[in-house]
Design a protein around this motif. Sequence first.
Motif, PDB file in Angstrom:
ATOM      1  N   ALA A  16       0.564  -0.814   0.076  1.00  0.00           N
ATOM      2  CA  ALA A  16      -0.054  -0.069  -0.343  1.00  0.00           C
ATOM      3  C   ALA A  16       1.222   1.671   0.365  1.00  0.00           C
ATOM      4  O   ALA A  16       2.251   1.371   0.494  1.00  0.00           O
ATOM      5  N   ILE A  17       0.206   2.515  -0.398  1.00  0.00           N
ATOM      6  CA  ILE A  17       0.825   3.980  -0.478  1.00  0.00           C
ATOM      7  C   ILE A  17       0.354   4.399   0.707  1.00  0.00           C
ATOM      8  O   ILE A  17      -1.519   4.649   0.852  1.00  0.00           O
ATOM      9  N   LEU A  18       0.956   4.901   1.676  1.00  0.00           N
ATOM     10  CA  LEU A  18       0.161   5.379   3.004  1.00  0.00           C
ATOM     11  C   LEU A  18       0.639   6.682   2.799  1.00  0.00           C
ATOM     12  O   LEU A  18       1.816   7.330   2.625  1.00  0.00           O
ATOM     13  N   TYR A  19      -0.201   7.664   3.922  1.00  0.00           N
ATOM     14  CA  TYR A  19       0.253   8.616   4.045  1.00  0.00           C
ATOM     15  C   TYR A  19      -0.424   9.867   4.855  1.00  0.00           C
ATOM     16  O   TYR A  19      -1.625   9.923   5.471  1.00  0.00           O
ATOM     17  N   ALA A  76       0.590  11.511  -2.161  1.00  0.00           N
ATOM     18  CA  ALA A  76       0.724  10.128  -2.571  1.00  0.00           C
ATOM     19  C   ALA A  76      -0.105  10.053  -3.486  1.00  0.00           C
ATOM     20  O   ALA A  76       0.211   8.599  -4.751  1.00  0.00           O
ATOM     21  N   ASP A  77      -1.152  11.031  -4.104  1.00  0.00           N
ATOM     22  CA  ASP A  77      -1.175  10.843  -6.027  1.00  0.00           C
ATOM     23  C   ASP A  77      -0.532  10.570  -6.618  1.00  0.00           C
ATOM     24  O   ASP A  77      -0.141   9.790  -7.845  1.00  0.00           O
ATOM     25  N   PHE A 115       2.907   3.006  -9.050  1.00  0.00           N
ATOM     26  CA  PHE A 115       2.511   2.230  -8.535  1.00  0.00           C
ATOM     27  C   PHE A 115       0.706   1.574  -8.678  1.00  0.00           C
ATOM     28  O   PHE A 115       0.231   2.279  -7.339  1.00  0.00           O
ATOM     29  N   PRO A 116       0.331   1.818  -9.646  1.00  0.00           N
ATOM     30  CA  PRO A 116      -1.315   2.148 -10.121  1.00  0.00           C
ATOM     31  C   PRO A 116      -2.203   1.030  -9.143  1.00  0.00           C
ATOM     32  O   PRO A 116      -2.873   1.135  -8.585  1.00  0.00           O
ATOM     33  N   GLY A 117      -1.240  -0.374  -9.283  1.00  0.00           N
ATOM     34  CA  GLY A 117      -2.390  -0.687  -8.487  1.00  0.00           C
ATOM     35  C   GLY A 117      -2.629  -1.135  -7.009  1.00  0.00           C
ATOM     36  O   GLY A 117      -3.201  -2.148  -6.261  1.00  0.00           O
ATOM     37  N   LEU A 118      -1.216  -0.752  -6.519  1.00  0.00           N
ATOM     38  CA  LEU A 118      -1.682  -0.169  -4.649  1.00  0.00           C
ATOM     39  C   LEU A 118      -2.810   0.520  -4.235  1.00  0.00           C
ATOM     40  O   LEU A 118      -3.431   1.925  -4.691  1.00  0.00           O
ATOM     41  N   GLN A 119      -3.437   0.223  -2.820  1.00  0.00           N
ATOM     42  CA  GLN A 119      -4.250   1.231  -2.380  1.00  0.00           C
ATOM     43  C   GLN A 119      -3.430   2.362  -1.519  1.00  0.00           C
ATOM     44  O   GLN A 119      -2.344   2.167  -1.337  1.00  0.00           O
ATOM     45  N   VAL A 120      -4.325   3.318  -1.877  1.00  0.00           N
ATOM     46  CA  VAL A 120      -3.786   4.755  -0.300  1.00  0.00           C
ATOM     47  C   VAL A 120      -4.416   4.451   0.088  1.00  0.00           C
ATOM     48  O   VAL A 120      -5.160   5.002   0.062  1.00  0.00           O
ATOM     49  N   ILE A 121      -3.901   5.069   1.126  1.00  0.00           N
ATOM     50  CA  ILE A 121      -4.511   4.793   2.393  1.00  0.00           C
ATOM     51  C   ILE A 121      -3.817   5.833   3.461  1.00  0.00           C
ATOM     52  O   ILE A 121      -2.460   6.281   3.828  1.00  0.00           O
ATOM     53  N   GLU A 122      -4.888   6.661   4.055  1.00  0.00           N
ATOM     54  CA  GLU A 122      -4.323   7.926   4.991  1.00  0.00           C
ATOM     55  C   GLU A 122      -4.195   7.427   5.871  1.00  0.00           C
ATOM     56  O   GLU A 122      -4.775   5.761   6.695  1.00  0.00           O
ATOM     57  N   VAL A 123      -2.746   6.989   7.196  1.00  0.00           N
ATOM     58  CA  VAL A 123      -2.850   6.670   8.532  1.00  0.00           C
ATOM     59  C   VAL A 123      -2.319   8.208   9.288  1.00  0.00           C
ATOM     60  O   VAL A 123      -1.177   8.694   8.602  1.00  0.00           O
TER      61      VAL A 123
END
Length: 139
Positions: free
Chosen positions: A72-75, A83-84, A90-98
């Motif tokens: 995942a891509i975390l931000y 993050a965008d 890495f278009p297949g990865l979830q983008v998640i706020e942490v």
Amino acid sequence: IFAAIRDGRAITGVGTQLISTPPSEANTTVAVIDAGGGDAARQVEDTLTNAGFDISPGIVAGAAPKGIDGPAILYRPGQAAYADVVSKYFPGLQVIEVKDLEAGSVAIVVPAGYQPTEPGQGGGGGGAGAASECPDSTA
């Protein structure tokens, strides 16, 4: 600035913020969290480096934050635009706020078994009818 110069005071903080500068590879710092990914973490770091990202946090060994089960891509809050920029590579990865991301403002979690796709090698979501090669200019 001019008042500080006139008064003989030190000029501090000048040029330290990128006001009105949109997020790009050049002003996005990304950490790679190696959660058992090994060589894949190095491949992710290489992709980021080649794209021009600031990877000064480097590869950080450790587990993914709680609740993150895969790559995942975390931000951090307020860093979604950065993050965008990363997600385009890495278009297949979830983008998640942490909320409590320790690795930096943006990070990519690389768990065991993750195999990154090289940019331009698929996974880009071209959609139906997307051209896979340059059109023939002689047609």
